[in-house]
Design a protein around this motif. Structure first.
Motif, PDB file in Angstrom:
ATOM      1  N   MET A   1       2.440  -4.455  21.548  1.00 28.44           N
ATOM      2  CA  MET A   1       1.057  -4.636  21.122  1.00 28.44           C
ATOM      3  C   MET A   1       0.954  -4.511  19.597  1.00 28.44           C
ATOM      4  N   ILE A   2       0.215  -5.421  18.986  1.00 24.71           N
ATOM      5  CA  ILE A   2      -0.074  -5.354  17.553  1.00 24.71           C
ATOM      6  C   ILE A   2      -1.446  -4.714  17.383  1.00 24.71           C
ATOM      7  N   PHE A   3      -1.504  -3.602  16.674  1.00 20.47           N
ATOM      8  CA  PHE A   3      -2.772  -2.931  16.391  1.00 20.47           C
ATOM      9  C   PHE A   3      -3.123  -3.194  14.933  1.00 20.47           C
ATOM     10  N   TYR A   4      -4.153  -3.994  14.723  1.00 19.18           N
ATOM     11  CA  TYR A   4      -4.569  -4.482  13.407  1.00 19.18           C
ATOM     12  C   TYR A   4      -5.814  -3.693  13.008  1.00 19.18           C
ATOM     13  N   VAL A   5      -5.644  -2.731  12.109  1.00 18.76           N
ATOM     14  CA  VAL A   5      -6.723  -1.826  11.710  1.00 18.76           C
ATOM     15  C   VAL A   5      -7.262  -2.239  10.347  1.00 18.76           C
ATOM     16  N   PHE A   6      -8.552  -2.522  10.306  1.00 23.59           N
ATOM     17  CA  PHE A   6      -9.218  -2.893   9.061  1.00 23.59           C
ATOM     18  C   PHE A   6     -10.074  -1.727   8.580  1.00 23.59           C
ATOM     19  N   ILE A   7      -9.805  -1.263   7.358  1.00 20.18           N
ATOM     20  CA  ILE A   7     -10.562  -0.170   6.750  1.00 20.18           C
ATOM     21  C   ILE A   7     -11.261  -0.722   5.510  1.00 20.18           C
ATOM     22  N   ASP A   8     -12.547  -0.781   5.554  1.00 23.30           N
ATOM     23  CA  ASP A   8     -13.347  -1.425   4.509  1.00 23.30           C
ATOM     24  C   ASP A   8     -13.287  -0.633   3.193  1.00 23.30           C
ATOM     25  N   GLY A   9     -12.960  -1.338   2.112  1.00 23.10           N
ATOM     26  CA  GLY A   9     -13.124  -0.775   0.778  1.00 23.10           C
ATOM     27  C   GLY A   9     -12.140   0.298   0.368  1.00 23.10           C
ATOM     28  N   ILE A  10     -10.836   0.058   0.568  1.00 22.94           N
ATOM     29  CA  ILE A  10      -9.836   1.005   0.060  1.00 22.94           C
ATOM     30  C   ILE A  10      -8.758   0.242  -0.708  1.00 22.94           C
ATOM     31  N   GLY A  11      -8.353   0.789  -1.846  1.00 23.63           N
ATOM     32  CA  GLY A  11      -7.335   0.157  -2.668  1.00 23.63           C
ATOM     33  C   GLY A  11      -6.375   1.184  -3.232  1.00 23.63           C
ATOM     34  N   PHE A  12      -5.361   0.701  -3.914  1.00 25.34           N
ATOM     35  CA  PHE A  12      -4.427   1.587  -4.608  1.00 25.34           C
ATOM     36  C   PHE A  12      -5.081   2.088  -5.893  1.00 25.34           C
ATOM     37  N   GLY A  13      -5.122   3.401  -6.074  1.00 25.77           N
ATOM     38  CA  GLY A  13      -5.706   3.981  -7.272  1.00 25.77           C
ATOM     39  C   GLY A  13      -4.723   4.872  -8.003  1.00 25.77           C
ATOM     40  N   GLU A  14      -5.195   5.481  -9.075  1.00 24.55           N
ATOM     41  CA  GLU A  14      -4.338   6.331  -9.888  1.00 24.55           C
ATOM     42  C   GLU A  14      -4.342   7.768  -9.379  1.00 24.55           C
ATOM     43  N   ASN A  15      -3.332   8.503  -9.766  1.00 21.62           N
ATOM     44  CA  ASN A  15      -3.236   9.909  -9.390  1.00 21.62           C
ATOM     45  C   ASN A  15      -4.151  10.722 -10.296  1.00 21.62           C
ATOM     46  N   ASN A  16      -5.432  10.674  -9.972  1.00 24.61           N
ATOM     47  CA  ASN A  16      -6.454  11.363 -10.762  1.00 24.61           C
ATOM     48  C   ASN A  16      -7.502  11.929  -9.816  1.00 24.61           C
ATOM     49  N   PRO A  17      -7.410  13.219  -9.469  1.00 21.52           N
ATOM     50  CA  PRO A  17      -8.336  13.807  -8.502  1.00 21.52           C
ATOM     51  C   PRO A  17      -9.780  13.869  -8.979  1.00 21.52           C
ATOM     52  N   ASP A  18     -10.024  13.585 -10.248  1.00 23.58           N
ATOM     53  CA  ASP A  18     -11.393  13.578 -10.750  1.00 23.58           C
ATOM     54  C   ASP A  18     -12.119  12.267 -10.436  1.00 23.58           C
TER      55      ASP A  18
END
Length: 321
Positions: A1-18
């Motif tokens: 089974m292929i489980f295709y999960v779509f999560i709206d509005g997430i991208g790769f960001g910088e290591n900055n907790p602020d």
């Protein structure tokens, strides 16, 4: 089974907790979105994940948006190119035409595979659509394009579907007008258990799609508390999914339509690449084929041996919206 999960509005960001909630709150699968690596002492399945930086702009200037991005994810057509712009909100007439013809659920069903959208809808959704017929998302349309019924609360009770809010906080708050207060469907859910149980429940399917969009809502509101909740729920849910999967038989695909939550210093989308996270049977076949959102359906078709010819030109020639 292929489980295709779509999560709206997430991208790769910088290591900055602020500015990046993934940098501040992630403890598992989303660590790379916070500019971090999966630790060597993490569960082995987390260490086996493949992360692809995926282009959500697809050759069109401006901030990537939901309607065009999701249409591309569900059809394999570069919807941004068809419209020559990024389109937010609900699909336009032209995007609906693309989905009607090239819905991945429809294509797979027509080729003898069992495919389904797992999202379950309340009775209130039907009432809302009667009043606002244009308020139908791209993910909902891919199910409708295949002439398959939308899943409802009975499917949720039977463990044959998922609610858009994994822990069902939203359902308990806003579903009380349509659901009896003592209905077990309103009980608090453990995200890990939810993910762990949905995989064996859907083993008879070739493809299952699940949409989670609260991340984008939280991003637009620059809501740090909401971001922490989303990240925690999703990471636990996806760990449950991974633990239930047989990597020799199953495939996980996690992706998004545009960036947003990885930068809460702004309340708009970003141009950051989005993740495509792969684990399982077809990972080696897929990992070199996925560069942009539109590539994911084609990678799935290739793995399943589905032959299909499609072109943006057939829609560009008549596109006006």
């Amino acid at each position: 089974m292929i489980f295709y999960v779509f999560i709206d509005g997430i991208g790769f960001g910088e290591n900055n907790p602020d500015k990046n909630p993934f940098s501040k709150y992630s403890k598992g699968i989303f660590l790379p979105l916070g500019g971090k690596s999966i630790p060597a002492d993490s569960p082995s399945r987390l260490q086996e994940l493949i992360y692809l930086k995926t282009d959500a702009s697809m050759g069109i200037k401006g901030l990537p948006q939901s309607a065009t991005g999701q249409t591309s994810l569900w059809t394999g057509i570069n919807a941004c190119q068809v419209l020559n712009r990024h389109m937010s909100g609900f699909p336009t007439f032209t995007l609906k035409r693309i989905i009607a013809k090239y819905s991945i659920i429809r294509i797979l069903e027509e080729n003898g595979f069992k495919a389904d959208l797992l999202n379950c809808y309340t009775p209130g959704f039907a009432e809302h659509i009667k009043k606002h017929p244009r308020h139908v998302s791209a993910s909902t349309l891919i199910q409708m394009a295949a002439d398959k019924p939308l899943k409802d609360m009975d499917d949720l009770r039977d463990g044959k579907g998922l609610y858009m809010d994994i822990s069902r906080d939203f359902l308990r708050k806003f579903g009380k007008d349509f659901i009896d207060k003592d209905d077990p469907v309103l009980e608090i859910q453990d995200p890990y258990k939810t993910g762990n149980e949905i995989i064996p429940a859907m083993k008879d399917h070739t493809l299952c799609i699940y949409e989670y969009f609260i991340t984008d809502k939280v991003g637009h509101k620059m809501n740090w508390k909401g971001a922490e909740k989303c990240i925690s729920d999703l990471e636990d849910f996806l760990l449950g999914v991974l633990d239930a999967m047989d990597p020799e038989q199953d495939q996980l695909i996690v992706t998004s339509d545009h960036g947003n939550l990885e930068d809460l210093s702004v309340d708009v989308h970003t141009v950051n690449p989005v993740p495509t996270i792969l684990y399982g049977k077809y990972t080696d076949q897929m990992k070199d084929k996925i560069h942009a959102l539109k590539d994911i359906p084609h990678a799935i078709y290739d793995c399943l041996g589905v032959q299909i010819q499609m072109s943006e030109q057939e829609f560009i020639q008549t596109s006006s919206n």
